[in-house]
Design an enzyme around this catalytic site. Structure first.
Site, PDB file in Angstrom:
ATOM      1  N   HIS A  62      44.159   8.603  32.906  1.00  0.00           N
ATOM      2  CA  HIS A  62      44.062   7.375  32.102  1.00  0.00           C
ATOM      3  C   HIS A  62      45.003   6.292  32.657  1.00  0.00           C
ATOM      4  O   HIS A  62      44.657   5.115  32.700  1.00  0.00           O
ATOM      5  CB  HIS A  62      44.469   7.642  30.649  1.00  0.00           C
ATOM      6  CG  HIS A  62      43.598   8.605  29.923  1.00  0.00           C
ATOM      7  ND1 HIS A  62      44.018   9.855  29.551  1.00  0.00           N
ATOM      8  CD2 HIS A  62      42.320   8.491  29.472  1.00  0.00           C
ATOM      9  CE1 HIS A  62      43.057  10.479  28.904  1.00  0.00           C
ATOM     10  NE2 HIS A  62      42.005   9.679  28.844  1.00  0.00           N
ATOM     11  N   GLN A  75      35.693   8.665  37.168  1.00  0.00           N
ATOM     12  CA  GLN A  75      34.554   9.354  37.808  1.00  0.00           C
ATOM     13  C   GLN A  75      34.421  10.789  37.287  1.00  0.00           C
ATOM     14  O   GLN A  75      33.371  11.401  37.366  1.00  0.00           O
ATOM     15  CB  GLN A  75      34.772   9.334  39.330  1.00  0.00           C
ATOM     16  CG  GLN A  75      33.719  10.036  40.143  1.00  0.00           C
ATOM     17  CD  GLN A  75      32.333   9.454  39.978  1.00  0.00           C
ATOM     18  OE1 GLN A  75      32.149   8.240  39.985  1.00  0.00           O
ATOM     19  NE2 GLN A  75      31.344  10.316  39.795  1.00  0.00           N
TER      20      GLN A  75
END
Ligand code: PAF
Length: 278
Positions: free
Chosen positions: A34, A145
């Site tokens: 994150h 991703q």
């Protein structure tokens, strides 16, 4: 760093920003993956907004919504360090008031892979992300991703609904031994943590086969499956070699492909993937 809890407050704060706004939607319990999204946003935009919202509508009735890990204080300290400008932390009632009834439902790309095992999951994801985009009005939004199908779904939604923002994919951040970072890794006991390496190992095997020239998708799926089956704590949900855009399974890898898998390690379900471009 400002912390905003209401939609009206977030919209008001947004309209005071002059210049590009990068947005990182999260469900909290932040990790390096994150933070990488927040850093990319900070590098590429004047302002960065991060949302923390454990979205109930993307969890199935038997999934881990109630026990999903949460640590707001720690999350806020991490985001402050990354010089995030605004953290949007709405309540479930704020996002889904009584009689809430509008949903974003994508066809086809949501019907495969995670969609077969987690029915309704992407309806919840697409709906909350569309709402967040409307509230935050970002210039760019950043997604890992690691959740390859989610990324495909969000890109498709943005294109289909002519949303006015750019979706940026950020490479998966891994632990030094290869395990993809995930908030759910916290569920793993030490033995399971070791067993979880079978996901990245099987992806490395796929990469190796592909690098040596193997283009038969079935052979790659079979080799990965055999390797994962050597791990007694692992149960395979799926092993997929699919078109990177449509997520349709491939027979031959003759275009950009995403090799993805979902494996239960004990009771914890983990996903991972790699992209193989020609
Ligand atoms: O990837 C996630 O954490 C969630 O699916 C998202 C995009 C924040 C939507 O709730």
């Amino acid at each position: 760093m400002r912390v905003v809890h209401t939609i009206a407050g977030m919209k008001e704060a947004r309209h005071r920003l002059r210049g590009s706004v990068g947005f990182v939607p999260t469900m909290g319990y932040l990790h390096e993956g994150h933070l990488e999204l927040a850093r990319r946003s900070r590098d590429e935009n004047r302002y960065t907004v991060v949302s923390i919202f454990v979205n109930p509508t993307q969890f199935g009735p038997k999934e881990d919504f109630a026990k999903y890990p949460r640590d707001t204080e720690r999350d806020l300290a991490m985001l402050k360090k990354e010089q995030v400008n605004i953290v949007f932390m709405p309540s479930a009632e704020e996002m889904y008031p009584p009689r809430y009834s509008t949903w974003v439902d994508l066809e086809k790309v949501t019907e495969r892979l995670e969609g077969t095992i987690r029915p309704g999951h992407f309806r919840g994801v697409a709906t909350v992300v569309a709402k967040l985009f409307n509230i935050v009005e970002p210039t760019r939004a950043y997604f890992g991703q690691k959740d390859a199908q989610q990324l495909v779904v969000i890109k498709k939604m943005v294109a289909d609904l002519n949303m006015n923002l750019e979706v940026i994919a950020v490479p998966t951040v891994r632990e030094p031994d290869g395990l993809a970072m995930s908030s759910r890794n916290v569920y793993l006991n030490p033995q399971e943590r070791e067993a979880a390496l079978i996901l990245s190992k099987s992806l490395s095997l796929a990469r190796k086969l592909w690098s040596k020239g193997e283009r038969n998708a079935d052979i790659i799926r079979r080799e990965m499956t055999s390797l994962i089956e050597t791990e007694p704590l692992g149960t395979i949900d799926y092993v997929s070699v699919a078109d990177a855009e449509t997520l349709e399974e491939l027979a031959k890898i003759d275009r950009p492909a995403v090799v993805s898998l979902a494996v239960k390690i004990g009771k914890t379900r983990l996903i991972d993937n790699i992209v193989m471009a020609r």
